[in-house]
Design a protein around this motif. Structure first.
Motif, PDB file in Angstrom:
ATOM      1  N   LYS A  32       0.819  -1.213   0.000  1.00 15.11           N
ATOM      2  CA  LYS A  32       0.000   0.000   0.000  1.00 15.11           C
ATOM      3  C   LYS A  32       0.854   1.265   0.000  1.00 15.11           C
ATOM      4  O   LYS A  32       0.553   2.235  -0.690  1.00 15.11           O
ATOM      5  N   GLY A  33       1.938   1.242   0.760  1.00 19.89           N
ATOM      6  CA  GLY A  33       2.829   2.399   0.793  1.00 19.89           C
ATOM      7  C   GLY A  33       3.454   2.674  -0.566  1.00 19.89           C
ATOM      8  O   GLY A  33       3.509   3.832  -1.010  1.00 19.89           O
ATOM      9  N   LEU A  34       3.917   1.619  -1.229  1.00 18.53           N
ATOM     10  CA  LEU A  34       4.502   1.788  -2.563  1.00 18.53           C
ATOM     11  C   LEU A  34       3.461   2.298  -3.556  1.00 18.53           C
ATOM     12  O   LEU A  34       3.737   3.183  -4.366  1.00 18.53           O
ATOM     13  N   LEU A  35       2.249   1.731  -3.483  1.00 22.46           N
ATOM     14  CA  LEU A  35       1.199   2.165  -4.397  1.00 22.46           C
ATOM     15  C   LEU A  35       0.775   3.606  -4.136  1.00 22.46           C
ATOM     16  O   LEU A  35       0.538   4.367  -5.077  1.00 22.46           O
ATOM     17  N   ALA A  36       0.695   3.991  -2.870  1.00 21.79           N
ATOM     18  CA  ALA A  36       0.316   5.369  -2.534  1.00 21.79           C
ATOM     19  C   ALA A  36       1.320   6.355  -3.121  1.00 21.79           C
ATOM     20  O   ALA A  36       0.946   7.407  -3.648  1.00 21.79           O
ATOM     21  N   ARG A  37       2.616   6.015  -3.066  1.00 25.22           N
ATOM     22  CA  ARG A  37       3.635   6.893  -3.658  1.00 25.22           C
ATOM     23  C   ARG A  37       3.488   6.939  -5.180  1.00 25.22           C
ATOM     24  O   ARG A  37       3.586   7.996  -5.788  1.00 25.22           O
ATOM     25  N   ARG A  38       3.259   5.779  -5.799  1.00 22.04           N
ATOM     26  CA  ARG A  38       3.109   5.711  -7.252  1.00 22.04           C
ATOM     27  C   ARG A  38       1.873   6.477  -7.718  1.00 22.04           C
ATOM     28  O   ARG A  38       1.870   7.072  -8.791  1.00 22.04           O
ATOM     29  N   LEU A  39       0.804   6.408  -6.914  1.00 24.30           N
ATOM     30  CA  LEU A  39      -0.469   7.018  -7.292  1.00 24.30           C
ATOM     31  C   LEU A  39      -0.616   8.450  -6.785  1.00 24.30           C
ATOM     32  O   LEU A  39      -1.698   9.028  -6.890  1.00 24.30           O
ATOM     33  N   ALA A  70       0.293   5.159 -13.959  1.00 24.62           N
ATOM     34  CA  ALA A  70       1.356   5.537 -13.023  1.00 24.62           C
ATOM     35  C   ALA A  70       2.582   4.637 -13.152  1.00 24.62           C
ATOM     36  O   ALA A  70       3.597   4.868 -12.501  1.00 24.62           O
ATOM     37  N   GLY A  71       2.489   3.599 -13.976  1.00 25.63           N
ATOM     38  CA  GLY A  71       3.623   2.695 -14.165  1.00 25.63           C
ATOM     39  C   GLY A  71       3.784   1.663 -13.066  1.00 25.63           C
ATOM     40  O   GLY A  71       4.788   0.947 -13.026  1.00 25.63           O
ATOM     41  N   ALA A  72       2.806   1.548 -12.176  1.00 29.15           N
ATOM     42  CA  ALA A  72       2.905   0.578 -11.083  1.00 29.15           C
ATOM     43  C   ALA A  72       2.900  -0.850 -11.597  1.00 29.15           C
ATOM     44  O   ALA A  72       3.503  -1.737 -10.994  1.00 29.15           O
ATOM     45  N   ASP A  73       2.244  -1.087 -12.733  1.00 30.08           N
ATOM     46  CA  ASP A  73       2.128  -2.441 -13.270  1.00 30.08           C
ATOM     47  C   ASP A  73       3.441  -2.995 -13.815  1.00 30.08           C
ATOM     48  O   ASP A  73       3.557  -4.191 -14.055  1.00 30.08           O
ATOM     49  N   SER A  74       4.444  -2.134 -13.985  1.00 30.88           N
ATOM     50  CA  SER A  74       5.749  -2.599 -14.458  1.00 30.88           C
ATOM     51  C   SER A  74       6.870  -2.260 -13.481  1.00 30.88           C
ATOM     52  O   SER A  74       8.037  -2.475 -13.783  1.00 30.88           O
ATOM     53  N   ASP A  75       6.519  -1.734 -12.315  1.00 32.63           N
ATOM     54  CA  ASP A  75       7.498  -1.394 -11.284  1.00 32.63           C
ATOM     55  C   ASP A  75       7.858  -2.659 -10.509  1.00 32.63           C
ATOM     56  O   ASP A  75       7.031  -3.225  -9.810  1.00 32.63           O
ATOM     57  N   GLU A  76       9.080  -3.120 -10.655  1.00 31.59           N
ATOM     58  CA  GLU A  76       9.494  -4.382 -10.030  1.00 31.59           C
ATOM     59  C   GLU A  76       9.362  -4.355  -8.511  1.00 31.59           C
ATOM     60  O   GLU A  76       9.072  -5.375  -7.900  1.00 31.59           O
ATOM     61  N   GLN A  77       9.547  -3.207  -7.900  1.00 31.93           N
ATOM     62  CA  GLN A  77       9.407  -3.105  -6.454  1.00 31.93           C
ATOM     63  C   GLN A  77       7.944  -3.311  -6.045  1.00 31.93           C
ATOM     64  O   GLN A  77       7.653  -4.023  -5.078  1.00 31.93           O
ATOM     65  N   VAL A  78       7.024  -2.721  -6.784  1.00 31.44           N
ATOM     66  CA  VAL A  78       5.590  -2.895  -6.519  1.00 31.44           C
ATOM     67  C   VAL A  78       5.186  -4.343  -6.759  1.00 31.44           C
ATOM     68  O   VAL A  78       4.480  -4.953  -5.950  1.00 31.44           O
ATOM     69  N   LEU A  79       5.649  -4.922  -7.866  1.00 31.73           N
ATOM     70  CA  LEU A  79       5.291  -6.309  -8.179  1.00 31.73           C
ATOM     71  C   LEU A  79       5.863  -7.278  -7.139  1.00 31.73           C
ATOM     72  O   LEU A  79       5.196  -8.241  -6.750  1.00 31.73           O
ATOM     73  N   ALA A  80       7.066  -7.015  -6.662  1.00 31.79           N
ATOM     74  CA  ALA A  80       7.649  -7.861  -5.611  1.00 31.79           C
ATOM     75  C   ALA A  80       6.831  -7.742  -4.327  1.00 31.79           C
ATOM     76  O   ALA A  80       6.606  -8.747  -3.631  1.00 31.79           O
ATOM     77  N   ALA A  81       6.371  -6.539  -4.015  1.00 29.41           N
ATOM     78  CA  ALA A  81       5.543  -6.345  -2.818  1.00 29.41           C
ATOM     79  C   ALA A  81       4.207  -7.073  -2.969  1.00 29.41           C
ATOM     80  O   ALA A  81       3.706  -7.671  -2.009  1.00 29.41           O
ATOM     81  N   ALA A  82       3.632  -7.050  -4.166  1.00 34.81           N
ATOM     82  CA  ALA A  82       2.376  -7.765  -4.409  1.00 34.81           C
ATOM     83  C   ALA A  82       2.588  -9.267  -4.258  1.00 34.81           C
ATOM     84  O   ALA A  82       1.766  -9.965  -3.654  1.00 34.81           O
ATOM     85  N   ARG A  83       3.708  -9.768  -4.781  1.00 34.41           N
ATOM     86  CA  ARG A  83       4.022 -11.200  -4.621  1.00 34.41           C
ATOM     87  C   ARG A  83       4.193 -11.555  -3.150  1.00 34.41           C
ATOM     88  O   ARG A  83       3.792 -12.635  -2.712  1.00 34.41           O
ATOM     89  N   ALA A  84       4.790 -10.655  -2.378  1.00 33.05           N
ATOM     90  CA  ALA A  84       4.985 -10.907  -0.943  1.00 33.05           C
ATOM     91  C   ALA A  84       3.641 -10.997  -0.223  1.00 33.05           C
ATOM     92  O   ALA A  84       3.466 -11.846   0.659  1.00 33.05           O
ATOM     93  N   VAL A  85       2.694 -10.145  -0.598  1.00 34.74           N
ATOM     94  CA  VAL A  85       1.352 -10.217   0.001  1.00 34.74           C
ATOM     95  C   VAL A  85       0.732 -11.571  -0.317  1.00 34.74           C
ATOM     96  O   VAL A  85       0.197 -12.250   0.565  1.00 34.74           O
TER      97      VAL A  85
END
Length: 131
Positions: A32-39, A70-85
């Motif tokens: 959520k923190g990463l997405l909030a920054r991206r968005l 916002a490019g979140a769908d290709s941000d490896e940090q966001v995708l890694a966080a989603a995988r962690a969830v």
């Protein structure tokens, strides 16, 4: 195979329906923190992110376009966080490979047939008169 947006919305929905465990909540907080920054600057999307929705389709409808823009769908940090969830919320699904993400390598638009992307160093054109 899932797209980046599908992975993110699956993680958001999984966190909303998962039991309240510290592992899930910690991973969800990170995502959520990463997405909030991206968005940032996309107030409607940030409000949607704060909603307590449980259906991936609703998350996709509310956030999909903003996540892509916002490019979140290709941000490896966001995708890694989603995988962690998802690893915390659905370990069996993660082990079974249910959350495999495909990437579009920067291609934009809708593809209605199989498409192959070759990722590698650019091949310079042949000098004139040598072909």
């Amino acid at each position: 195979m899932m797209t980046g947006v599908e992975l993110i919305v699956a993680a958001l929905a999984a966190a909303a329906t998962a039991g309240v465990t510290s592992g899930v909540q910690d991973a969800y907080g990170g995502l959520k923190g990463l997405l909030a920054r991206r968005l940032s600057g996309r107030d409607r999307a940030v409000r949607a992110l704060d909603a307590r929705e449980t259906e991936p389709g609703v998350w996709q409808a509310r956030l999909g376009a903003d996540l892509r823009a916002a490019g979140a769908d290709s941000d490896e940090q966001v995708l890694a966080a989603a995988r962690a969830v998802l690893a915390q919320a659905d370990p069996a699904g993660t082990r079974a490979g249910a959350y495999t993400v495909t990437t579009n390598y920067g291609a934009v638009g809708q593809f209605h047939a199989p498409v192959t992307f070759h990722q590698g160093p650019p091949v310079p054109p042949a000098p004139p008169g040598t072909v």
